[in-house]
Design a protein around this motif. Sequence first.
Motif, PDB file in Angstrom:
ATOM      1  N   GLY A 135       0.826  -1.211   0.000  1.00  0.00           N
ATOM      2  CA  GLY A 135       0.000   0.000   0.000  1.00  0.00           C
ATOM      3  C   GLY A 135       0.849   1.246   0.000  1.00  0.00           C
ATOM      4  O   GLY A 135       2.083   1.195  -0.039  1.00  0.00           O
ATOM      5  N   GLU A 136       0.164   2.385   0.030  1.00  0.00           N
ATOM      6  CA  GLU A 136       0.872   3.644   0.042  1.00  0.00           C
ATOM      7  C   GLU A 136       1.307   3.959   1.470  1.00  0.00           C
ATOM      8  O   GLU A 136       0.652   4.715   2.206  1.00  0.00           O
ATOM      9  N   THR A 137       2.381   3.355   1.832  1.00  0.00           N
ATOM     10  CA  THR A 137       2.899   3.493   3.200  1.00  0.00           C
ATOM     11  C   THR A 137       4.059   4.462   3.282  1.00  0.00           C
ATOM     12  O   THR A 137       4.600   4.684   4.374  1.00  0.00           O
ATOM     13  N   GLY A 138       4.503   4.967   2.160  1.00  0.00           N
ATOM     14  CA  GLY A 138       5.654   5.865   2.174  1.00  0.00           C
ATOM     15  C   GLY A 138       6.949   5.116   2.399  1.00  0.00           C
ATOM     16  O   GLY A 138       7.068   3.926   2.089  1.00  0.00           O
ATOM     17  N   GLU A 139       7.928   5.784   2.909  1.00  0.00           N
ATOM     18  CA  GLU A 139       9.245   5.196   3.133  1.00  0.00           C
ATOM     19  C   GLU A 139       9.367   4.696   4.563  1.00  0.00           C
ATOM     20  O   GLU A 139       8.812   5.287   5.496  1.00  0.00           O
ATOM     21  N   GLY A 140      10.130   3.611   4.724  1.00  0.00           N
ATOM     22  CA  GLY A 140      10.363   3.048   6.041  1.00  0.00           C
ATOM     23  C   GLY A 140      11.551   2.106   5.998  1.00  0.00           C
ATOM     24  O   GLY A 140      12.102   1.793   4.938  1.00  0.00           O
ATOM     25  N   GLY A 141      11.974   1.585   7.097  1.00  0.00           N
ATOM     26  CA  GLY A 141      13.112   0.673   7.151  1.00  0.00           C
ATOM     27  C   GLY A 141      13.297   0.101   8.528  1.00  0.00           C
ATOM     28  O   GLY A 141      12.676   0.539   9.508  1.00  0.00           O
ATOM     29  N   GLU A 142      14.189  -0.894   8.603  1.00  0.00           N
ATOM     30  CA  GLU A 142      14.484  -1.522   9.884  1.00  0.00           C
ATOM     31  C   GLU A 142      15.890  -2.101   9.857  1.00  0.00           C
ATOM     32  O   GLU A 142      16.416  -2.453   8.789  1.00  0.00           O
ATOM     33  N   VAL A 143      16.488  -2.197  11.015  1.00  0.00           N
ATOM     34  CA  VAL A 143      17.820  -2.782  11.192  1.00  0.00           C
ATOM     35  C   VAL A 143      17.724  -3.833  12.289  1.00  0.00           C
ATOM     36  O   VAL A 143      17.190  -3.556  13.375  1.00  0.00           O
ATOM     37  N   LYS A 144      18.253  -5.050  11.999  1.00  0.00           N
ATOM     38  CA  LYS A 144      18.191  -6.137  12.972  1.00  0.00           C
ATOM     39  C   LYS A 144      19.595  -6.700  13.185  1.00  0.00           C
ATOM     40  O   LYS A 144      20.379  -6.805  12.256  1.00  0.00           O
ATOM     41  N   GLY A 145      19.889  -7.059  14.398  1.00  0.00           N
ATOM     42  CA  GLY A 145      21.118  -7.764  14.739  1.00  0.00           C
ATOM     43  C   GLY A 145      20.795  -8.918  15.646  1.00  0.00           C
ATOM     44  O   GLY A 145      20.087  -8.748  16.648  1.00  0.00           O
ATOM     45  N   LEU A 146      21.303 -10.130  15.286  1.00  0.00           N
ATOM     46  CA  LEU A 146      20.934 -11.298  16.083  1.00  0.00           C
ATOM     47  C   LEU A 146      22.018 -12.370  15.993  1.00  0.00           C
ATOM     48  O   LEU A 146      22.896 -12.334  15.124  1.00  0.00           O
ATOM     49  N   VAL A 147      21.945 -13.289  16.911  1.00  0.00           N
ATOM     50  CA  VAL A 147      22.792 -14.484  16.911  1.00  0.00           C
ATOM     51  C   VAL A 147      21.884 -15.678  16.694  1.00  0.00           C
ATOM     52  O   VAL A 147      20.859 -15.821  17.381  1.00  0.00           O
TER      53      VAL A 147
END
Length: 508
Positions: free
Chosen positions: A366-378
């Motif tokens: 949908g028209e959600t615009g811009e976004g992002g995420e950063v994940k760090g895991l073991v």
Amino acid sequence: MFGRPSTKVLRKSYIPLALAMVVMLASACATKNSNSSATATNSTSQSAALVQDQPIRPSLNSGKSGFLKSFIRGGSEADTDPITTGSIGSQKGSQEKGYFRKSGKLSLTDVVSLTLNTNPEVDIAKAQELDAEIGIEIEKAAYHPQVDLTATVGPEHVHSESASSYVTDRGEVNLLVEQKLYDFGKTKNAVARRRLLHESATLRKSDTREKIALEVMTAYLGYLRQSDLTASSARNVRAHQRMENLVRMNAEGGNGTAADVKRIETRLDAAQNDKLQNDDRLEDSVAAFKRLTEMEPSRVLRPKRLAAVTLSNDYSIEAMVYNNPKLLSTAADQRSLEKQLAHQKATLYPEFFAQSEMTYKHNVSGETGEGGEVKGLVGMRFRLYDGGKRRRLIDQINARIREANARHRKTYRELVQEAEQNRQALRTSREKTGFLSDSVQAARKVINVYEEQFKAGKRTPFEMLDAQRDLYRAEQDAINHRYDTAITKYKNLRIQGKLADHLASGKL
């Protein structure tokens, strides 16, 4: 656009060019004349050398004593003893620039080096070594982070029952970085296995070099052997021809019979047939050497001393084969399989890793615009069931290890057997050397005694030929013994893995 140059300008520009061409032409002529004079000088010296090397043919009218001295030697004084020296034919064909000496011939050390650098088997072994070396770096890549980048863009159709449908432009970028933390030695054993495979490939290359070096020496010694045997048979034929002439002259003078002529002709035919067989073997030896080295053996300078190797009687067979590259290669293959087994066993356990993921989204769902995420895991990765494949692979590697162990023992036994045979052959050779030398000297003394008795009328020409036959056989046995001993010594060096280095040092 441009005006035509005047004749005066052209004349001024051509005069320096013409003078330069005249100077170059004069220099070339001078160089050609100097080369021609040098060639003429060399040709004159070579012609003089050939004249000096021509055997002096004894005349039948020179008297019985002079004839018999020539008969005893089997030729002129210019003929050499095949047991100590040998003749090599003149050089033929083109000269490889940068390798041939001023005389137009190569040393035997140079021939071995050239052959090892151009032989296809050695090139194959080098390529296999490079392949194994690259394999080490391939396995070591597992120690480094693995980075994956995914980018997608395109239209997205959104349909909802509570709202109208519409199309948006969707874009998404995902960056995933993963670093292995612990895998129970799987990567470490994989790298160790590749290192051992590289070691094995390097040893196989060394064994191939040893093998080719021995083939070159065997082929060259075969050529020298056949050259000496052919020269000896040629002297034997000349001796029979001289005696045939003497018997024929005696028969024509009433001092012999036609049966004597026929009898000696039979002897001469046998001697000539033996020479023809040696000529054929000589051609075969030339072809064998040329096929291996791609050059004529006559272009090789004959070394002053062959097989200058001192071997003790009390050397240990086990110590002798200890450094054999073929045996060491099979041992490296065996250890590499053990590392492969450890690697495969590690696949039964989980592996742990660190992971970092960064995502950028634009109008996703949908028209959600811009976004992002950063994940760090073991994380942990563990395969619970694969149908028994990993267990079966372990059993397969165990079977290969048993095969490698058997192959190693087989190689060791073959090398020990060959080393023992060579040691026995050298022991027998030392005992036969003096005996064969004494046989040649004794046969020559018999001919000298028969000469005096022949002049006194107490010996027949056929008894002289019998003595010549004994001398010829003694020479042939001594020649074969000499080269058999040299080849055995080179085989011993090949077993120890020292032949290529020994030949490269120029000791021969």
